[in-house]
Design a protein around this motif. Structure first.
Motif, PDB file in Angstrom:
ATOM      1  N   LYS A  19      13.484   3.687  -1.865  1.00  0.00           N
ATOM      2  CA  LYS A  19      13.391   2.755  -0.806  1.00  0.00           C
ATOM      3  C   LYS A  19      13.298   3.665   0.697  1.00  0.00           C
ATOM      4  O   LYS A  19      12.696   3.214   1.498  1.00  0.00           O
ATOM      5  N   PHE A  79       9.317  -3.603  -8.524  1.00  0.00           N
ATOM      6  CA  PHE A  79      10.097  -2.153  -8.642  1.00  0.00           C
ATOM      7  C   PHE A  79      10.732  -2.110  -9.862  1.00  0.00           C
ATOM      8  O   PHE A  79      11.368  -3.166 -10.086  1.00  0.00           O
ATOM      9  N   ARG A 110      12.872   6.980   1.042  1.00  0.00           N
ATOM     10  CA  ARG A 110      11.899   8.366   1.172  1.00  0.00           C
ATOM     11  C   ARG A 110      10.603   8.345   0.672  1.00  0.00           C
ATOM     12  O   ARG A 110       9.683   9.119   1.084  1.00  0.00           O
ATOM     13  N   LEU A 111      10.279   7.227   0.007  1.00  0.00           N
ATOM     14  CA  LEU A 111       8.663   7.045  -0.322  1.00  0.00           C
ATOM     15  C   LEU A 111       7.882   6.194   0.622  1.00  0.00           C
ATOM     16  O   LEU A 111       8.284   5.216   0.954  1.00  0.00           O
ATOM     17  N   PRO A 112       6.797   6.937   0.984  1.00  0.00           N
ATOM     18  CA  PRO A 112       5.945   6.163   2.108  1.00  0.00           C
ATOM     19  C   PRO A 112       4.994   4.964   1.504  1.00  0.00           C
ATOM     20  O   PRO A 112       3.897   5.008   0.946  1.00  0.00           O
ATOM     21  N   ILE A 113       5.642   4.068   1.128  1.00  0.00           N
ATOM     22  CA  ILE A 113       5.260   2.920   0.678  1.00  0.00           C
ATOM     23  C   ILE A 113       5.352   1.488   1.694  1.00  0.00           C
ATOM     24  O   ILE A 113       6.601   1.617   2.598  1.00  0.00           O
ATOM     25  N   PHE A 114       4.279   0.785   2.045  1.00  0.00           N
ATOM     26  CA  PHE A 114       4.278  -0.143   3.055  1.00  0.00           C
ATOM     27  C   PHE A 114       3.952  -1.692   2.445  1.00  0.00           C
ATOM     28  O   PHE A 114       3.191  -1.792   1.511  1.00  0.00           O
ATOM     29  N   LEU A 167       2.694   7.461   9.263  1.00  0.00           N
ATOM     30  CA  LEU A 167       3.330   6.786   8.732  1.00  0.00           C
ATOM     31  C   LEU A 167       4.216   6.009   9.128  1.00  0.00           C
ATOM     32  O   LEU A 167       5.181   6.073  10.182  1.00  0.00           O
ATOM     33  N   PRO A 211       7.130   2.524   9.355  1.00  0.00           N
ATOM     34  CA  PRO A 211       8.374   2.521   8.356  1.00  0.00           C
ATOM     35  C   PRO A 211       8.266   2.282   7.087  1.00  0.00           C
ATOM     36  O   PRO A 211       7.258   1.341   6.912  1.00  0.00           O
ATOM     37  N   PHE A 212       9.106   2.696   6.297  1.00  0.00           N
ATOM     38  CA  PHE A 212       8.654   2.871   4.859  1.00  0.00           C
ATOM     39  C   PHE A 212       9.199   1.225   4.227  1.00  0.00           C
ATOM     40  O   PHE A 212      10.243   0.791   5.099  1.00  0.00           O
ATOM     41  N   ALA A 213       8.678   0.822   3.235  1.00  0.00           N
ATOM     42  CA  ALA A 213       9.018  -0.716   2.940  1.00  0.00           C
ATOM     43  C   ALA A 213       9.096  -0.766   1.500  1.00  0.00           C
ATOM     44  O   ALA A 213       8.828  -2.151   0.821  1.00  0.00           O
ATOM     45  N   GLY A 214       9.219   0.101   0.778  1.00  0.00           N
ATOM     46  CA  GLY A 214       9.097   0.167  -0.824  1.00  0.00           C
ATOM     47  C   GLY A 214      10.330  -0.549  -1.338  1.00  0.00           C
ATOM     48  O   GLY A 214      11.352  -0.772  -0.457  1.00  0.00           O
ATOM     49  N   GLY A 215      10.085  -0.974  -2.520  1.00  0.00           N
ATOM     50  CA  GLY A 215      11.350  -1.968  -3.109  1.00  0.00           C
ATOM     51  C   GLY A 215      10.983  -3.268  -3.157  1.00  0.00           C
ATOM     52  O   GLY A 215      10.363  -3.788  -2.514  1.00  0.00           O
ATOM     53  N   PHE A 222      -1.779   4.500   7.844  1.00  0.00           N
ATOM     54  CA  PHE A 222      -1.071   3.446   6.860  1.00  0.00           C
ATOM     55  C   PHE A 222      -0.487   2.173   7.518  1.00  0.00           C
ATOM     56  O   PHE A 222      -0.033   2.230   8.496  1.00  0.00           O
ATOM     57  N   GLY A 223      -0.603   1.150   6.908  1.00  0.00           N
ATOM     58  CA  GLY A 223       0.210  -0.143   7.322  1.00  0.00           C
ATOM     59  C   GLY A 223      -0.225  -0.551   8.504  1.00  0.00           C
ATOM     60  O   GLY A 223      -1.088  -0.576   8.892  1.00  0.00           O
ATOM     61  N   ARG A 260       1.328  16.179   3.364  1.00  0.00           N
ATOM     62  CA  ARG A 260       2.187  15.370   2.731  1.00  0.00           C
ATOM     63  C   ARG A 260       3.676  15.616   2.859  1.00  0.00           C
ATOM     64  O   ARG A 260       4.819  15.290   2.139  1.00  0.00           O
ATOM     65  N   GLU A 315       4.630  13.043  -4.913  1.00  0.00           N
ATOM     66  CA  GLU A 315       5.407  14.138  -4.730  1.00  0.00           C
ATOM     67  C   GLU A 315       6.841  13.886  -4.330  1.00  0.00           C
ATOM     68  O   GLU A 315       7.579  14.768  -4.643  1.00  0.00           O
ATOM     69  N   MET A 344       1.547  11.444  -1.528  1.00  0.00           N
ATOM     70  CA  MET A 344       3.110  11.831  -0.929  1.00  0.00           C
ATOM     71  C   MET A 344       4.008  11.269  -1.686  1.00  0.00           C
ATOM     72  O   MET A 344       5.105  11.938  -1.958  1.00  0.00           O
ATOM     73  N   HIS A 390       6.533   1.237  -9.289  1.00  0.00           N
ATOM     74  CA  HIS A 390       6.332   0.516  -8.228  1.00  0.00           C
ATOM     75  C   HIS A 390       4.773  -0.086  -8.088  1.00  0.00           C
ATOM     76  O   HIS A 390       3.925   0.665  -8.407  1.00  0.00           O
ATOM     77  N   THR A 420       0.749  -1.197   0.083  1.00  0.00           N
ATOM     78  CA  THR A 420       0.140   0.099  -0.071  1.00  0.00           C
ATOM     79  C   THR A 420       1.019   1.171   0.049  1.00  0.00           C
ATOM     80  O   THR A 420       2.118   0.962   0.235  1.00  0.00           O
ATOM     81  N   ALA A 421       0.236   2.356  -0.333  1.00  0.00           N
ATOM     82  CA  ALA A 421       1.352   3.512  -0.412  1.00  0.00           C
ATOM     83  C   ALA A 421       0.213   4.656  -0.122  1.00  0.00           C
ATOM     84  O   ALA A 421      -0.846   4.929  -0.451  1.00  0.00           O
ATOM     85  N   TYR A 422       0.874   5.649   0.236  1.00  0.00           N
ATOM     86  CA  TYR A 422       0.416   6.983   0.508  1.00  0.00           C
ATOM     87  C   TYR A 422       0.572   7.596  -0.635  1.00  0.00           C
ATOM     88  O   TYR A 422       1.905   8.418  -1.085  1.00  0.00           O
TER      89      TYR A 422
END
Lengths: 156, 71
Positions: free
Chosen positions: A134, A110, A136-140, B65, B67-71, B3-4, B47, A76, A73, A98, A68-70
């Motif tokens: 990884k 990704f 800086r982006l609000p991805i969960f 928010l 902790p972030f977990a992208g990638g 979130f999350g 934001r 941005e 944001m 992503h 999931t992601a914000y």
């Protein structure tokens, strides 16, 4: 500097996994750019880990990650990362995608793609952008385990 | 907006809380969401991640928010 255009609104998110065909098509689109001599690509794939999301071990294997992601944001936050990459390296173009939603082990989540005249520039830009996304982006990410439990993924 | 892991703990992804500033808001949220105070989280106002205490008018978009977990 007063004439700088507002950055284009881009959405980096794709619902579901990133299709390898989309990656091939993205590469093919650059065939008309004869100033490009090097393409560099990073692809993130979901691992069937025995991990607990933050460096420890879990008792069951990961079967998928639910992302999931914000979204507003994250899009941005992507603008300055792009600007930093273009300011530091003479890249011709940069593409970032992503996934959102459920991505099964073995699927791609990704995609970072930079092109430049020479390989070193594209290589460094892709490494930088991959790391910054990884961080800086609000991805969960919720790791779904084979036993029905889940753990929350944390980037280290 | 939650979130999350935080949305999971709160059992919702939206909460309505009145607070004059982000400091009071953090305190109210930590009382409302069990376990939040022991988690690592960031507060985003319109934001942008905000560490200092800023005044709120009520029209801001606030997000919690994990902790972030992208990638």
């Amino acid at each position: 500097m007063s004439e700088t255009k507002a950055p284009k609104k881009r959405d980096i998110f794709t619902d579901g996994p990133i299709d390898p065909t989309f990656i091939a098509e993205s590469i093919a689109k650059h065939a008309t750019r004869h100033d490009i001599g090097a393409h560099e690509i990073f692809l993130g794939q979901v691992r069937a880990d025995m991990a607990d999301g933050s460096g420890g071990r879990s008792s069951a294997r990961t079967t998928a990650i639910a992302y999931t992601a914000y979204r507003d944001m994250a899009n941005e936050q992507m603008i300055p990362i792009r600007e930093e990459a273009f300011a530091r390296w003479p890249i011709t173009c940069l593409h970032v995608h992503h996934s959102q939603g459920i991505i099964k082990a073995g699927e791609l989540c990704f995609f970072v793609f930079a092109s430049s005249a020479h390989r070193q520039v594209a290589r460094e830009a892709v490494a930088y952008v991959t790391d910054e996304v990884k961080k800086r982006l609000p991805i969960f990410g919720k790791e779904v385990l084979e036993d029905g439990e889940h753990v929350w993924k944390i980037n280290t | 907006m939650l979130f999350g892991l935080i949305a999971e703990k709160a059992g919702t992804d939206r909460l309505t809380i009145s607070a004059p500033d982000t400091g009071a808001l953090r305190q109210a949220l930590e009382e409302r969401i069990e376990g939040l105070s022991s988690l690592s989280y960031a507060l985003a106002v319109d934001r942008k991640i905000t560490h200092e205490n800023i005044e709120l008018s009520g029209s801001e978009e606030i997000a919690l928010l994990p902790p972030f977990a992208g990638g």
